[in-house]
Design a protein around this motif. Sequence first.
Motif, PDB file in Angstrom:
ATOM      1  N   LYS A  49       0.775  -1.250  -0.037  1.00 24.69           N
ATOM      2  CA  LYS A  49       0.003   0.059   0.020  1.00 24.69           C
ATOM      3  C   LYS A  49       0.930   1.280  -0.029  1.00 24.69           C
ATOM      4  N   ILE A  50       2.062   1.413   0.756  1.00 23.65           N
ATOM      5  CA  ILE A  50       2.742   2.543   0.903  1.00 23.65           C
ATOM      6  C   ILE A  50       3.529   2.498  -0.289  1.00 23.65           C
ATOM      7  N   LEU A  51       3.961   1.569  -1.114  1.00 20.65           N
ATOM      8  CA  LEU A  51       4.581   1.682  -2.415  1.00 20.65           C
ATOM      9  C   LEU A  51       4.026   2.046  -3.232  1.00 20.65           C
ATOM     10  N   PHE A  52       2.450   1.498  -3.443  1.00 23.65           N
ATOM     11  CA  PHE A  52       1.474   2.035  -4.482  1.00 23.65           C
ATOM     12  C   PHE A  52       1.249   3.551  -4.372  1.00 23.65           C
ATOM     13  N   ILE A  53       1.008   3.949  -3.027  1.00 29.07           N
ATOM     14  CA  ILE A  53       0.753   5.451  -2.909  1.00 29.07           C
ATOM     15  C   ILE A  53       2.191   6.386  -3.456  1.00 29.07           C
ATOM     16  N   LEU A  54       3.232   5.840  -2.770  1.00 30.89           N
ATOM     17  CA  LEU A  54       4.538   6.732  -3.099  1.00 30.89           C
ATOM     18  C   LEU A  54       4.687   6.763  -4.787  1.00 30.89           C
ATOM     19  N   SER A  55       4.792   5.630  -5.087  1.00 29.53           N
ATOM     20  CA  SER A  55       5.009   5.499  -6.596  1.00 29.53           C
ATOM     21  C   SER A  55       4.213   6.267  -7.237  1.00 29.53           C
ATOM     22  N   ALA A  56       2.916   6.373  -7.205  1.00 31.59           N
ATOM     23  CA  ALA A  56       1.809   7.027  -7.735  1.00 31.59           C
ATOM     24  C   ALA A  56       2.009   8.448  -7.682  1.00 31.59           C
ATOM     25  N   MET A  57       2.526   8.900  -6.426  1.00 30.41           N
ATOM     26  CA  MET A  57       2.803  10.351  -6.264  1.00 30.41           C
ATOM     27  C   MET A  57       3.828  10.708  -6.985  1.00 30.41           C
ATOM     28  N   ARG A  58       4.995   9.862  -7.178  1.00 27.57           N
ATOM     29  CA  ARG A  58       6.278  10.278  -7.892  1.00 27.57           C
ATOM     30  C   ARG A  58       5.995  10.330  -9.695  1.00 27.57           C
ATOM     31  N   HIS A  59       4.869   9.438  -9.733  1.00 24.29           N
ATOM     32  CA  HIS A  59       4.596   9.446 -11.307  1.00 24.29           C
ATOM     33  C   HIS A  59       3.729  10.660 -11.515  1.00 24.29           C
ATOM     34  N   PHE A  60       2.963  10.983 -10.522  1.00 23.95           N
ATOM     35  CA  PHE A  60       1.944  12.166 -11.017  1.00 23.95           C
ATOM     36  C   PHE A  60       2.753  13.566 -10.944  1.00 23.95           C
ATOM     37  N   ALA A  61       3.896  13.481  -9.940  1.00 23.28           N
ATOM     38  CA  ALA A  61       4.578  14.793  -9.960  1.00 23.28           C
ATOM     39  C   ALA A  61       5.292  14.920 -11.323  1.00 23.28           C
ATOM     40  N   ALA A  62       5.743  13.850 -11.952  1.00 24.91           N
ATOM     41  CA  ALA A  62       6.526  13.779 -13.097  1.00 24.91           C
ATOM     42  C   ALA A  62       5.290  14.481 -14.457  1.00 24.91           C
ATOM     43  N   LEU A  64       2.632  16.399 -13.699  1.00 27.46           N
ATOM     44  CA  LEU A  64       2.682  17.770 -13.494  1.00 27.46           C
ATOM     45  C   LEU A  64       3.848  18.529 -13.983  1.00 27.46           C
ATOM     46  N   ARG A  65       5.033  18.047 -13.863  1.00 30.66           N
ATOM     47  CA  ARG A  65       6.221  18.916 -14.432  1.00 30.66           C
ATOM     48  C   ARG A  65       5.999  18.926 -15.920  1.00 30.66           C
ATOM     49  N   GLU A  66       5.405  17.754 -16.529  1.00 31.75           N
ATOM     50  CA  GLU A  66       5.522  17.813 -18.081  1.00 31.75           C
ATOM     51  C   GLU A  66       4.265  19.021 -18.389  1.00 31.75           C
ATOM     52  N   GLN A  67       3.423  19.141 -17.383  1.00 35.56           N
ATOM     53  CA  GLN A  67       2.452  20.156 -17.945  1.00 35.56           C
ATOM     54  C   GLN A  67       2.910  21.597 -17.395  1.00 35.56           C
ATOM     55  N   GLY A  68       4.012  21.696 -17.219  1.00 37.22           N
ATOM     56  CA  GLY A  68       5.052  23.152 -16.907  1.00 37.22           C
ATOM     57  C   GLY A  68       4.749  23.481 -15.440  1.00 37.22           C
ATOM     58  N   PHE A  69       4.243  22.801 -14.606  1.00 37.65           N
ATOM     59  CA  PHE A  69       4.343  23.171 -13.149  1.00 37.65           C
ATOM     60  C   PHE A  69       5.752  22.860 -12.503  1.00 37.65           C
ATOM     61  N   ILE A  70       5.986  23.980 -11.455  1.00 38.32           N
ATOM     62  CA  ILE A  70       6.993  23.620 -10.568  1.00 38.32           C
ATOM     63  C   ILE A  70       6.607  22.954  -9.433  1.00 38.32           C
ATOM     64  N   VAL A  71       7.300  21.467  -9.338  1.00 36.75           N
ATOM     65  CA  VAL A  71       6.761  20.813  -8.148  1.00 36.75           C
ATOM     66  C   VAL A  71       7.847  20.485  -7.142  1.00 36.75           C
ATOM     67  N   ASP A  72       7.589  20.781  -5.924  1.00 37.71           N
ATOM     68  CA  ASP A  72       8.392  20.358  -4.834  1.00 37.71           C
ATOM     69  C   ASP A  72       8.053  19.142  -4.428  1.00 37.71           C
ATOM     70  N   TYR A  73       8.818  18.277  -4.518  1.00 42.59           N
ATOM     71  CA  TYR A  73       8.714  16.733  -3.916  1.00 42.59           C
ATOM     72  C   TYR A  73       9.481  16.217  -3.086  1.00 42.59           C
ATOM     73  N   ILE A  74       8.994  16.120  -1.839  1.00 42.29           N
ATOM     74  CA  ILE A  74       9.980  15.778  -0.706  1.00 42.29           C
ATOM     75  C   ILE A  74       9.866  14.271  -0.465  1.00 42.29           C
ATOM     76  N   THR A  75      10.831  13.942  -0.772  1.00 39.37           N
ATOM     77  CA  THR A  75      11.162  12.308  -0.917  1.00 39.37           C
ATOM     78  C   THR A  75      11.348  11.790   0.860  1.00 39.37           C
ATOM     79  N   LEU A  76      10.987  10.564   1.029  1.00 33.33           N
ATOM     80  CA  LEU A  76      11.092  10.108   2.317  1.00 33.33           C
ATOM     81  C   LEU A  76      12.550  10.146   2.823  1.00 33.33           C
ATOM     82  N   ASP A  77      13.535   9.936   2.037  1.00 37.60           N
ATOM     83  CA  ASP A  77      14.758   9.955   2.593  1.00 37.60           C
ATOM     84  C   ASP A  77      15.453  11.402   2.439  1.00 37.60           C
ATOM     85  N   ASP A  78      14.651  12.546   2.320  1.00 37.05           N
ATOM     86  CA  ASP A  78      15.310  13.498   2.326  1.00 37.05           C
ATOM     87  C   ASP A  78      15.464  13.907   3.647  1.00 37.05           C
ATOM     88  N   PRO A  79      17.082  14.358   4.136  1.00 43.29           N
ATOM     89  CA  PRO A  79      17.373  14.747   5.506  1.00 43.29           C
ATOM     90  C   PRO A  79      16.518  15.729   6.174  1.00 43.29           C
TER      91      PRO A  79
END
Length: 514
Positions: A49-62, A64-79
């Motif tokens: 479930k965690i993998l599903f949601i996080l992967s879908a989030m990353r794909h959706f961020a990509a 949105l970027r293709e649509q020209g949006f600036i996306v701040d994406y904070i990953t789980l391992d960001d210090p």
Amino acid sequence: MSVRRLVLLLGDQLDPQISSLRDADPARDRILLVEAAEEGRYVPHHPQKILFILSAMRHFAAHLREQGFIVDYITLDDPANTGSLDGELARARAQYKPDSILLTEPGEWRLLERFCQRQSDWPELELRADTRFFCSKERFARWADGRKQLRMEYFYREMRRESGLLMTPDGEPEGGAWNFDADNRKALPRGTRVPEQAHFPVDRITGKVEVLVREHFADHYGQLDGFDYPVTHADADALWQHFRQHALASFGDYQDAMASDEHWLFHARIAAAMNIGLLDPRRICLDVQADWQAGAVPLNAAEGFIRQILGWREYVRGIYWLMMPEYAERNAFGNQRALPEFYWTGQTRMRCMQQAIGQTLEHAYAHHIQRLMVTGNFALLAGVEPSQICDWYLAVYMDAFDWVELPNTLGMVMHADGGFLGSKPYCASGQYIKRMSDYCSGCSYKVSEQTGARACPFNALYWHFIMRHREQLKGNPRMGLVYRNLQRMPEAKQQALWDWGEHLLARLDAGDAL
């Protein structure tokens, strides 16, 4: 940098038409998506479930970027990741000082309450209604106002009229009936060919997320190997089209059936994708109606499927927002028993429980009858404390989000709301499971026996439940036949069933796996 709007998108809001993205401007607005450790841990969510949601989030961020949006994406391992949604929003707010912050209302009371509290400190925070549903919270409250009973059937009829789905031009239900549930209770005939499932290979993005999930959530129950869920809108649509072509026509007949080692049968497996925004429920219902109109599926299949979305899904969401937060505390039977450990391991001699829990741990999936009449039925009969079984369902199922899981489990499964959602407890002996599945074949227990070491535990526990809640339930019109049967039962047999039920419950209390 000047930012007009900062838009926070949650992990179940991956819809380009979500209200918080309405009139968003790529040149002046900024999108924020956060992989928050807290969201994976407030219950021990299934790793898939965690993998599903996080992967879908990353794909959706990509996307949105293709649509020209600036996306701040904070990953789980960001210090610098604070580990919480509001912590990351506060950090972005301080950094960008936006004119406004937009957020579509969360689907969980705990998050909505948290962000509503933030509004007192952040006047620029705007919470927008989630418009992805047929029925708004306010519309449901108007429907519920003044009614003594809030039965799904009457709400569903109103939704049919408003939507026009499966309605004749003169305002009558197609086929002359509002539902065809009586046609949708068939067991799976021996030798029935079950369609193959669509498969979605793990791509580079999903593979990277899988490494993170293994590292950060290694202590959570459930397998991560074999992940096979769509994580993009295109793949979710492919799954939906596969179901339409190969399984929808038989969905109605066999939606309640269960079969050994057949995890999917004729089910769509789209609830998780729909619940996070990868599929549009309106479009799904229109597709089903179109397939019926084209003669591709029978009416009982089309109506049964639409009822799951337009009726039940909308109804439980309405109940959730109408009754929370008090609803979550209800415990009409006063149950206090701990959830047995075998719910987390699948290590039990009851074959039906092995099958339902085993596939849950393997795939984060079980269909509605496995949940209601196997794992849920056992929890009800055993007197499990409602919040513990609710937390289990929320944790282990891919499609479980609080707004849909809590009413289904607390109200439908556990009858802990005292009959507010369901008119009777959905309790049954092992005979129901035998009728609707092949699980009893090869089981260590005998479904034909009611007491003794070889007897199916569901049998004595069923009658123990009926006897211990006699005063609460004997006046229920839908339970009258059950109590008349109990009254006709010889006292010696009643005592034997009670005593064996007590024995089984004592074993649960001792931590034994039945």
